[in-house]
Write a protein that holds these residues in place. Structure first.
Motif, PDB file in Angstrom:
ATOM      1  N   UNK A 190      19.802   1.118  67.069  1.00  0.00           N
ATOM      2  CA  UNK A 190      18.457   1.681  67.053  1.00  0.00           C
ATOM      3  C   UNK A 190      18.363   2.651  65.898  1.00  0.00           C
ATOM      4  N   UNK A 191      17.338   2.465  65.074  1.00  0.00           N
ATOM      5  CA  UNK A 191      17.120   3.378  63.947  1.00  0.00           C
ATOM      6  C   UNK A 191      15.624   3.629  63.834  1.00  0.00           C
ATOM      7  N   UNK A 201       8.989   5.596  64.267  1.00  0.00           N
ATOM      8  CA  UNK A 201       8.988   4.414  65.142  1.00  0.00           C
ATOM      9  C   UNK A 201      10.386   3.830  65.189  1.00  0.00           C
ATOM     10  N   UNK A 202      10.792   3.390  66.385  1.00  0.00           N
ATOM     11  CA  UNK A 202      12.135   2.878  66.585  1.00  0.00           C
ATOM     12  C   UNK A 202      12.237   1.388  66.275  1.00  0.00           C
ATOM     13  N   UNK A 203      13.223   1.035  65.456  1.00  0.00           N
ATOM     14  CA  UNK A 203      13.522  -0.366  65.155  1.00  0.00           C
ATOM     15  C   UNK A 203      14.801  -0.718  65.909  1.00  0.00           C
ATOM     16  N   UNK A 204      14.705  -1.705  66.791  1.00  0.00           N
ATOM     17  CA  UNK A 204      15.790  -2.034  67.717  1.00  0.00           C
ATOM     18  C   UNK A 204      16.465  -3.331  67.259  1.00  0.00           C
ATOM     19  N   UNK A 334      13.593  -2.506  54.179  1.00  0.00           N
ATOM     20  CA  UNK A 334      13.010  -1.464  55.011  1.00  0.00           C
ATOM     21  C   UNK A 334      13.895  -1.322  56.235  1.00  0.00           C
ATOM     22  N   UNK A 335      13.756  -0.212  56.935  1.00  0.00           N
ATOM     23  CA  UNK A 335      14.445  -0.080  58.215  1.00  0.00           C
ATOM     24  C   UNK A 335      14.143  -1.296  59.088  1.00  0.00           C
ATOM     25  N   UNK A 405       8.586  -6.054  66.373  1.00  0.00           N
ATOM     26  CA  UNK A 405       7.878  -5.031  67.131  1.00  0.00           C
ATOM     27  C   UNK A 405       8.662  -3.737  67.060  1.00  0.00           C
ATOM     28  N   UNK A 406       8.101  -2.670  67.623  1.00  0.00           N
ATOM     29  CA  UNK A 406       8.751  -1.365  67.632  1.00  0.00           C
ATOM     30  C   UNK A 406       9.106  -0.970  69.065  1.00  0.00           C
ATOM     31  N   UNK A 407      10.122  -0.124  69.194  1.00  0.00           N
ATOM     32  CA  UNK A 407      10.652   0.270  70.488  1.00  0.00           C
ATOM     33  C   UNK A 407       9.671   1.193  71.214  1.00  0.00           C
ATOM     34  N   UNK A 408       9.240   0.748  72.390  1.00  0.00           N
ATOM     35  CA  UNK A 408       8.405   1.549  73.289  1.00  0.00           C
ATOM     36  C   UNK A 408       7.086   2.013  72.672  1.00  0.00           C
ATOM     37  N   UNK A 409       6.555   1.218  71.724  1.00  0.00           N
ATOM     38  CA  UNK A 409       5.249   1.533  71.158  1.00  0.00           C
ATOM     39  C   UNK A 409       4.605   0.232  70.706  1.00  0.00           C
TER      40      UNK A 409
END
Length: 544
Positions: A190-191, A201-204, A334-335, A405-409
């Protein structure tokens, strides 16, 4: 009776793609290869994988659940590498925290991720421990010895890493055999993005995406990591898995050099020379800091220098080529792209190009890695634009290591209806698939109804021999809407005036591109990942 229309499945073994394989491959094949750290500690992959096995036992002893987020607040060091392996190999999620975050962003990210435990370098404790009281979800704080004598809080939640591992029962079985095919899609890392335009925003990442990205870094003709390499990730290990270089090096069997927390240029150059580093990666600001003393160090072992995070000025790349024989190779990512999506450099079709044409090719971001697809589309209509090297559109990307997608958003505006990631970059793509960034959509300057590319203007200014760093932003203008302003840092011991820089630019850009003002500064503001922070410069202009 044979059915002519029968659809057949292949008969290959359904083995999952997991980071556990990277760990056990290094353990079986490359146990003797060295991991050298900034404090002259010399260990082997056998030591590192052994540490990862003890870490697995320690996480079990701490009661860290499967799937839990395990945060790291650490520099590029051997213990951090053990966490890179041991956390995901046990089906937990490695969450690398940016050590340069503000307390506000740090507390938001740790809380949003739901981190169960934080591993922190002892010397970095003062940056994060003041937030501990506002992070009640973190059950354990584990301190990584780093040679400093920073005071350790007297708190029952705080443990010493080495003592914890010494008392743990090491995992003795096969990590890889514990995974099923379905498990390759489990989260492995997770970053969070930098949050320059809102909340981070979290990238999983998944095991599958990380392994495929790792294989992409091994592709011949691109980065092409190999067993004979000595790889030095200068890019921080908290930044998108250090661009995949630690995992790629271990997969290939290359030796690793981990430079610690210091980005001091002579420290980095001495380490590269002493360890005969062949491959290194850093953001342009770090390469820029190293340029003045390049010739004082023997970098003859170097074969590949990777730049990313922002555009590498052609003048900087050519400075390295002149001093070492090796240019800085552009990359783009990108991340959200794990992070490498595109790698530059010349190809066979450029063999007969003139030296000036080859410099221009090396200044482009390059071609996508295998399995990555890129396209440009009209910003207003969404129509895909031609690959002619002229049409400019928003860059979109898809592939098995690209975020969906993004983590929890929920951010549907970040993705197209057919699942491509919208990058926010403007670019061209030529007939050979070469990507050239024009600018970030938010960084374009609109003056008198015409667009000015801050990236191209910065590259032209950076070609002046006295210029070390430059950032161009648009300043509101009552007549033209916006006008460019250039913020410039000069190399030590050099001089340049605004008039001189204007004359330098005259033959290179249109007259209406010339900056209205040159602001000379000692340093430019940076983001947490070392990139130039135009957000801070824009805020300063707004307040002024």
């Amino acid at each position: 009776m044979r059915d002519e229309n029968e659809v057949l499945d292949g008969l290959m073994q359904p083995r999952p793609l997991t980071i556990a394989h990277i760990l056990e491959r290094a353990e079986r094949l490359y146990a003797h290869k060295e991991v050298v750290t900034a404090d002259a500690e010399r260990r082997t992959y056998a030591d590192v994988t052994g540490g990862a096995r003890r870490l697995a036992g320690a996480l079990d002893a701490l009661g860290v659940p499967i799937g839990a987020r395990v945060a790291t607040f650490a520099s590029n060091n051997r213990r951090h590498l053990e966490l890179y392996l041991g956390v995901p190999a046990t089906k937990r999620v490695l969450h690398s925290l940016n050590i340069r975050l503000s307390p506000e962003h740090l507390e938001y990210i740790v809380g949003h991720a739901g981190d169960d435990v934080v591993f922190v370098d002892r010397g970095l404790l003062p940056r994060i421990w003041p937030s501990a009281a506002r992070l009640p979800g973190v059950r354990h704080w584990v301190v990584l010895p780093d040679g400093t004598d920073t005071e350790i809080p007297a708190d029952p939640r705080v443990r010493d890493y080495d003592e914890l591992l010494d008392g743990a029962e090491p995992h003795t079985g096969s990590f890889e055999d514990a995974f099923t095919l379905a498990d390759e899609n489990l989260a492995s890392g997770l970053c969070y993005t930098s949050g320059t335009t809102g909340r981070p925003k979290g990238v999983l990442y998944s095991h599958r995406s990380t392994v495929l990205h790792c294989l992409g870094t091994l592709a011949a003709g691109l980065i092409g990591l190999r067993e004979s390499d000595v790889v030095m990730p200068i890019v921080p290990m908290f930044h998108a898995n250090a661009w995949g270089l630690p995992y790629g090096a271990m997969m290939a069997g290359a030796a690793l050099v981990l430079p610690g927390a210091s980005a001091e240029p002579d420290h980095l150059l001495r380490l590269m020379a002493a360890e005969r580093v062949t491959v290194a990666g850093a953001v342009p600001t770090v390469w820029t800091s190293m340029a003045p003393t390049l010739r004082d160090h023997d970098l003859s072992a170097t074969r590949f220098l990777l730049g990313g995070g922002s555009a590498v000025p052609a003048a900087l790349s050519e400075t390295f080529r002149a001093a070492t024989g090796v240019p800085i190779t552009h990359s783009w990512g990108m991340t959200e792209v794990s992070p490498v999506g595109v790698i530059g450099g010349t190809r066979t079709q450029h063999r007969d190009a003139t030296p000036a044409e080859q410099v221009a090719v090396r200044a482009a971001q390059g071609q996508p890695l295998p399995l990555v697809n890129v396209r440009i589309v009209d910003v207003e209509t969404g129509r895909e634009l031609p690959r002619d090297g002229t049409a400019i559109g928003e860059l979109q990307v898809s592939g098995p290591w690209v975020a969906g997608g993004y983590f929890r958003v929920d951010t549907p505006e970040s993705f197209t209806a057919d699942g491509w990631l919208r990058t926010g970059d403007l670019a061209t793509i030529d007939a050979h698939g070469y990507l050239r960034l024009v600018d970030r959509m938010k960084d374009l300057i609109k003056s008198g109804g015409e667009w000015i590319s801050s990236v191209e203007l910065e590259a032209a200014i950076a070609a002046h021999p006295a210029v070390a760093e430059v950032a161009v932003i648009g300043r509101p203008d009552p007549r033209w809407m916006e006008r460019p302003v250039a913020y410039v840092v000069l190399h030590p011991g050099t001089t340049a005036t605004a008039d001189e820089l204007t004359r330098h630019l005259g033959p290179m850009v249109a007259k209406w591109w010339l900056p209205d003002e040159f602001v000379f500064m000692a340093t430019l503001p940076k983001t947490g990942t070392g990139k130039l922070s135009k957000t801070e410069l824009r805020e300063a202009v707004r307040i002024a």
